[in-house]
Scaffold this active site. Structure first.
Site, PDB file in Angstrom:
ATOM      1  N   HIS A   7       7.070  22.793 -53.263  1.00 43.96           N
ATOM      2  CA  HIS A   7       6.598  23.327 -54.538  1.00 43.96           C
ATOM      3  C   HIS A   7       6.925  22.298 -55.605  1.00 43.96           C
ATOM      4  O   HIS A   7       7.453  21.215 -55.300  1.00 43.96           O
ATOM      5  CB  HIS A   7       7.214  24.695 -54.835  1.00 43.96           C
ATOM      6  CG  HIS A   7       8.701  24.693 -55.014  1.00 43.96           C
ATOM      7  ND1 HIS A   7       9.577  24.332 -54.012  1.00 43.96           N
ATOM      8  CD2 HIS A   7       9.482  25.004 -56.089  1.00 43.96           C
ATOM      9  CE1 HIS A   7      10.820  24.428 -54.453  1.00 43.96           C
ATOM     10  NE2 HIS A   7      10.789  24.826 -55.710  1.00 43.96           N
ATOM     11  N   ASP A  38      13.629  20.017 -59.491  1.00 44.75           N
ATOM     12  CA  ASP A  38      14.684  19.548 -58.603  1.00 44.75           C
ATOM     13  C   ASP A  38      14.156  19.142 -57.225  1.00 44.75           C
ATOM     14  O   ASP A  38      14.912  18.591 -56.422  1.00 44.75           O
ATOM     15  CB  ASP A  38      15.804  20.591 -58.464  1.00 44.75           C
ATOM     16  CG  ASP A  38      15.320  21.946 -57.974  1.00 44.75           C
ATOM     17  OD1 ASP A  38      14.347  22.465 -58.536  1.00 44.75           O
ATOM     18  OD2 ASP A  38      15.924  22.486 -57.024  1.00 44.75           O
ATOM     19  N   HIS A  39      12.863  19.366 -56.963  1.00 43.27           N
ATOM     20  CA  HIS A  39      12.270  18.958 -55.695  1.00 43.27           C
ATOM     21  C   HIS A  39      11.397  17.707 -55.820  1.00 43.27           C
ATOM     22  O   HIS A  39      10.935  17.188 -54.804  1.00 43.27           O
ATOM     23  CB  HIS A  39      11.465  20.108 -55.096  1.00 43.27           C
ATOM     24  CG  HIS A  39      12.330  21.234 -54.637  1.00 43.27           C
ATOM     25  ND1 HIS A  39      12.577  21.518 -53.320  1.00 43.27           N
ATOM     26  CD2 HIS A  39      13.044  22.146 -55.350  1.00 43.27           C
ATOM     27  CE1 HIS A  39      13.391  22.548 -53.225  1.00 43.27           C
ATOM     28  NE2 HIS A  39      13.685  22.950 -54.450  1.00 43.27           N
ATOM     29  N   HIS A  45       8.834  22.544 -58.551  1.00 39.82           N
ATOM     30  CA  HIS A  45      10.010  22.611 -59.408  1.00 39.82           C
ATOM     31  C   HIS A  45      10.651  21.224 -59.528  1.00 39.82           C
ATOM     32  O   HIS A  45      10.655  20.438 -58.576  1.00 39.82           O
ATOM     33  CB  HIS A  45      11.031  23.594 -58.842  1.00 39.82           C
ATOM     34  CG  HIS A  45      10.872  24.992 -59.357  1.00 39.82           C
ATOM     35  ND1 HIS A  45      11.359  26.099 -58.687  1.00 39.82           N
ATOM     36  CD2 HIS A  45      10.287  25.478 -60.489  1.00 39.82           C
ATOM     37  CE1 HIS A  45      11.078  27.190 -59.379  1.00 39.82           C
ATOM     38  NE2 HIS A  45      10.435  26.845 -60.466  1.00 39.82           N
ATOM     39  N   HIS A  92       8.488  32.437 -54.129  1.00 31.64           N
ATOM     40  CA  HIS A  92       9.533  31.799 -54.928  1.00 31.64           C
ATOM     41  C   HIS A  92       9.351  32.053 -56.431  1.00 31.64           C
ATOM     42  O   HIS A  92       9.738  31.231 -57.262  1.00 31.64           O
ATOM     43  CB  HIS A  92       9.557  30.297 -54.619  1.00 31.64           C
ATOM     44  CG  HIS A  92      10.715  29.556 -55.219  1.00 31.64           C
ATOM     45  ND1 HIS A  92      12.014  30.041 -55.220  1.00 31.64           N
ATOM     46  CD2 HIS A  92      10.763  28.350 -55.861  1.00 31.64           C
ATOM     47  CE1 HIS A  92      12.805  29.173 -55.823  1.00 31.64           C
ATOM     48  NE2 HIS A  92      12.078  28.144 -56.227  1.00 31.64           N
TER      49      HIS A  92
END
Length: 317
Positions: A82, A86-87, A84, A171
């Protein structure tokens, strides 16, 4: 790739007469967005013969790849669960630095949810100065190309007997989000991505050799706070993980993307496992740590991070 095979043999204590494992799973980064002294952002690298597939690119991913003894310029196939922050925080560095510093000439190929095209366009805009000023006859524009595949559930990649299948997960503010199942030679690895407990995850994980599973756990004080309920609801609690594992029965489950608040260090890790046990799961499960390597074959074996002693500096092409 000869260096990768050598790394695999060293990790597994084998010699050249033994076959390489079906897959190696490098837990490059096992943290969430929290800052801790021992966990980088979430990223997992799957290694098979002539294959290096990166799943998510959290902070520090390029350094972690290098410390595994792998040249980051070889990592060109990337799958995103996904979008976000932090990814994907480490993605721009992995795109740009191996190109101008290490001489990568191959374009990146990225699979991700709807919105990935737009994200990559923004990344290119942010690094516009580098593109305008660093492209020359020694650093060709071809190495900065990015091919994007915006995915739907189903088979998204197949090559030389290795198959990657995406499945939808849940999520909340991270949707659309996916988990991935990687199959090769009768063995399988499932990456939950960021998700709460869903039927799709249970189905994908059934009988897997390895399930790399997200987990979230807060202190009692934070758990009771109303503003934290939405955060807890979009990831997998230890109790939900126990329910998942009892039904899916993977050979081994390892927690990664470990989101802990006011549960620091080993004490917090132990508290997560204790909650899984209390919820009724007695099978093989453990906390993941950065740069551990899991060998997938007839047995599933976890090895400690490879030593960086004597690791050569990568300072040029």
């Amino acid at each position: 790739m000869r260096k990768l095979l050598l790394l695999a043999m060293l990790l597994l204590g084998t010699n050249a007469a033994n076959a390489a494992p079906t897959m190696l799973v490098h837990l490059l980064g096992t943290g969430g967005p929290e800052l801790t002294p021992d966990r980088q952002g979430y990223a997992t690298l799957i290694e098979a013969p002539d294959e290096l597939l990166l799943f998510d690119a959290g902070r520090g991913v390029m350094q972690q790849i290098y410390e595994q003894g792998i040249n980051p310029k070889w990592v060109t196939r990337i799958f995103l669960t996904h979008l976000h922050s932090d990814h994907i925080a480490g993605l721009p560095d992995l795109w740009m630095t191996p190109w101008f510093l290490l001489g990568r000439t191959a374009p990146l190929e990225i699979w991700g949810p709807p919105g990935t095209h737009k994200m990559i366009a923004g990344m290119r805009a942010m690094y516009g100065h580098d593109i305008d000023s660093r492209v020359d006859r020694f650093n060709t524009i071809w190495g900065l190309e990015v091919t994007v595949h915006e995915i739907v559930p189903g088979k998204v990649y197949e090559r030389a007997g290795l198959v990657v299948t995406a499945f939808a997960v849940k999520h909340a503010d991270g949707d659309p989000a996916f988990g991935y199942r990687i199959d090769r030679a009768g063995h399988s690895v499932v990456l939950s991505g960021d998700t709460t407990l869903t039927p799709n995850l249970v189905t994908a994980a059934k009988g897997a050799d390895l399930l790399v599973q997200n987990v979230i756990a807060f202190s009692p004080r934070l758990t009771s706070r109303p503003e934290m309920q939405m955060v807890l609801a979009k990831l997998t609690t230890p109790e939900q993980a126990a329910e998942l594992l009892k039904e899916a029965q993977p050979k081994l489950a390892i927690f990664s993307h470990i989101v802990k608040k006011e549960l620091p260090g080993r004490t917090g890790d132990d508290a997560i496992i204790a909650r899984v046990r209390l919820a009724g799961y007695a099978g093989p499960v453990q906390i993941g740590h950065d740069r551990e390597v899991v060998s997938i074959d007839d047995k599933v074996t976890v090895s400690p991070p490879p030593s960086t002693v004597g690791l050569p500096e990568l300072d040029g092409k």
